[in-house]
Design a protein around this motif. Structure first.
Motif, PDB file in Angstrom:
ATOM      1  N   PRO A 230       0.791  -1.121   0.116  1.00  0.00           N
ATOM      2  CA  PRO A 230       0.115  -0.072  -0.007  1.00  0.00           C
ATOM      3  C   PRO A 230       0.842   1.497   0.130  1.00  0.00           C
ATOM      4  O   PRO A 230       0.394   2.195  -0.681  1.00  0.00           O
ATOM      5  CB  PRO A 230      -0.805  -0.184   1.038  1.00  0.00           C
ATOM      6  CG  PRO A 230      -0.843  -1.592   1.414  1.00  0.00           C
ATOM      7  CD  PRO A 230       0.370  -2.095   0.941  1.00  0.00           C
ATOM      8  N   GLU A 231       1.877   1.086   0.720  1.00  0.00           N
ATOM      9  CA  GLU A 231       2.839   2.507   0.849  1.00  0.00           C
ATOM     10  C   GLU A 231       3.183   2.827  -0.574  1.00  0.00           C
ATOM     11  O   GLU A 231       3.613   4.002  -0.943  1.00  0.00           O
ATOM     12  CB  GLU A 231       4.023   2.491   1.593  1.00  0.00           C
ATOM     13  CG  GLU A 231       4.724   1.266   1.656  1.00  0.00           C
ATOM     14  CD  GLU A 231       4.447  -0.013   2.418  1.00  0.00           C
ATOM     15  OE1 GLU A 231       3.087  -0.269   2.596  1.00  0.00           O
ATOM     16  OE2 GLU A 231       5.453  -0.780   2.758  1.00  0.00           O
ATOM     17  N   LEU A 232       3.602   1.683  -1.381  1.00  0.00           N
ATOM     18  CA  LEU A 232       4.177   2.195  -2.733  1.00  0.00           C
ATOM     19  C   LEU A 232       2.896   2.595  -3.687  1.00  0.00           C
ATOM     20  O   LEU A 232       3.217   3.609  -4.336  1.00  0.00           O
ATOM     21  CB  LEU A 232       4.487   0.894  -3.332  1.00  0.00           C
ATOM     22  CG  LEU A 232       5.536   1.030  -4.755  1.00  0.00           C
ATOM     23  CD1 LEU A 232       6.108   2.104  -4.738  1.00  0.00           C
ATOM     24  CD2 LEU A 232       6.168  -0.303  -5.150  1.00  0.00           C
ATOM     25  N   TRP A 233       1.738   1.894  -3.726  1.00  0.00           N
ATOM     26  CA  TRP A 233       0.857   2.407  -4.689  1.00  0.00           C
ATOM     27  C   TRP A 233       0.225   3.773  -4.342  1.00  0.00           C
ATOM     28  O   TRP A 233      -0.256   4.563  -5.031  1.00  0.00           O
ATOM     29  CB  TRP A 233      -0.151   1.388  -5.146  1.00  0.00           C
ATOM     30  CG  TRP A 233      -1.232   0.669  -3.898  1.00  0.00           C
ATOM     31  CD1 TRP A 233      -0.938  -0.389  -3.295  1.00  0.00           C
ATOM     32  CD2 TRP A 233      -2.271   1.277  -3.353  1.00  0.00           C
ATOM     33  NE1 TRP A 233      -1.867  -0.706  -2.710  1.00  0.00           N
ATOM     34  CE2 TRP A 233      -2.521   0.261  -2.323  1.00  0.00           C
ATOM     35  CE3 TRP A 233      -2.985   2.389  -3.486  1.00  0.00           C
ATOM     36  CZ2 TRP A 233      -4.015   0.249  -1.660  1.00  0.00           C
ATOM     37  CZ3 TRP A 233      -4.163   2.398  -2.822  1.00  0.00           C
ATOM     38  CH2 TRP A 233      -4.472   1.466  -1.862  1.00  0.00           C
ATOM     39  N   HIS A 234       0.066   3.992  -2.958  1.00  0.00           N
ATOM     40  CA  HIS A 234      -0.344   5.166  -2.590  1.00  0.00           C
ATOM     41  C   HIS A 234       0.757   6.495  -3.013  1.00  0.00           C
ATOM     42  O   HIS A 234       0.151   7.561  -3.111  1.00  0.00           O
ATOM     43  CB  HIS A 234      -0.508   5.367  -0.987  1.00  0.00           C
ATOM     44  CG  HIS A 234      -1.740   4.762  -0.303  1.00  0.00           C
ATOM     45  ND1 HIS A 234      -2.885   5.515  -0.650  1.00  0.00           N
ATOM     46  CD2 HIS A 234      -2.189   3.656   0.362  1.00  0.00           C
ATOM     47  CE1 HIS A 234      -3.932   4.771  -0.148  1.00  0.00           C
ATOM     48  NE2 HIS A 234      -3.535   3.854   0.326  1.00  0.00           N
TER      49      HIS A 234
END
Length: 296
Positions: free
Chosen positions: A253-257
């Protein structure tokens, strides 16, 4: 009337006036759906999705494209050109298209729409007054994407070796200064095997299927994966849908966010309970999303 003339007229009528091409309604035909796999994978990963699209009543064209950089030393440009050849085939016929990418394939479809009309614009026409096709949607499934800053200022893009996951293996690696030729998926098989990084949801349901797909993986070209993107389509020019996987171990999630939260980025976010390759683990859900975004 001469029979030759009669048959010639009939042929032109049913071919749309163009030899060897079957005519269709330029305004009402469903868009062609073009499916692009990610690094290490071939187009066959979309076979189930293609069958399900037909079974779901979709009566348009569905075509999966093999990327030249998978299993060879081809470049990013080679990948984009391979996709553009298929895109142009339909766009020149006036057929709208939907582009579906997975992982690295999302960057390929993003570069491929440079200078291509989108569905947000007035339909273009060729010199003979026939409507040309447009891009209806780009769907990014578990996409690894270029950041806007890196396209505007290419010098800021880091070498992929500095930011890659630990399970990437760069070969040859005999010298720290040597430029690798290939990237493999087996750099850390002990803690990050493919059935964990790619197919964890599939492996829970069908371990044999996950093992089969591990056996189908190939290397990818370092030049292709390390290239700098040339275009950002998610700035509002196109309708871009990012499909995140709740159980994606490759794109957390931290990457796609970080993609979605960029200034000026305009995405539609969809979330699946899937892994990194949802066309294998959640094909029914993938099909529903694709069909939904074939509509203007």
């Amino acid at each position: 009337m001469n029979l030759v003339i009669v048959f010639s007229l009939l042929f032109l009528l049913f071919s749309g006036g163009r030899a060897g091409i079957v005519s269709f309604d330029r305004d009402n035909s469903p868009p062609a759906i073009l499916l692009v796999p990610g690094a290490f994978h071939q187009a066959v990963v979309y076979d189930t999705v293609g069958h399900l699209l037909k079974n779901a009543g979709y009566n348009g064209v569905v075509e999966a494209i093999n990327l030249p950089s998978v299993g060879s030393l081809a470049s990013r440009d080679d990948d984009v050109k391979a996709l553009r050849r298929v895109m142009d085939k339909y766009l020149d016929l006036g057929r709208d298209i939907v582009l579906v990418g997975n992982s690295y394939g999302c960057t390929v479809i993003g570069d491929a729409v440079l200078n291509i009309p989108s569905a947000t614009t007035t339909p273009p026409y060729d010199e003979e007054g026939r409507r040309r096709g447009r891009v209806v949607s780009l769907l990014y499934f578990s996409g690894y994407l270029p950041y806007t800053e890196q396209v505007v200022h290419p010098e800021t893009k880091p070498d992929i070796r500095l930011v890659s996951p630990k399970w990437f293996a760069f070969l040859p690696n005999d010298s720290p200064s040597a430029i690798p030729k290939t990237v493999r998926w087996d750099g850390d098989l002990q803690s990050s095997p493919p059935d964990k990084e790619f197919y964890n949801v599939l492996a829970q349901r069908n371990p044999a299927a996950a093992n089969y797909w591990v056996g189908q993986l190939r290397y990818s070209s370092f030049a292709a994966l390390n290239a700098t993107a040339r275009y950002i389509p998610y700035n509002g020019d196109f309708r871009v849908i990012y499909v995140a996987g709740k159980q994606d171990n490759s794109v957390p999630p931290e990457l796609w966010h970080s993609y979605l939260d960029q200034p000026g980025a305009k995405f539609i976010l969809e979330v699946l309970d899937g892994d990194h390759v949802p066309m294998l683990s959640r094909p029914e859900e993938v099909v529903k999303l694709i069909i939904n975004y074939t509509k203007l």
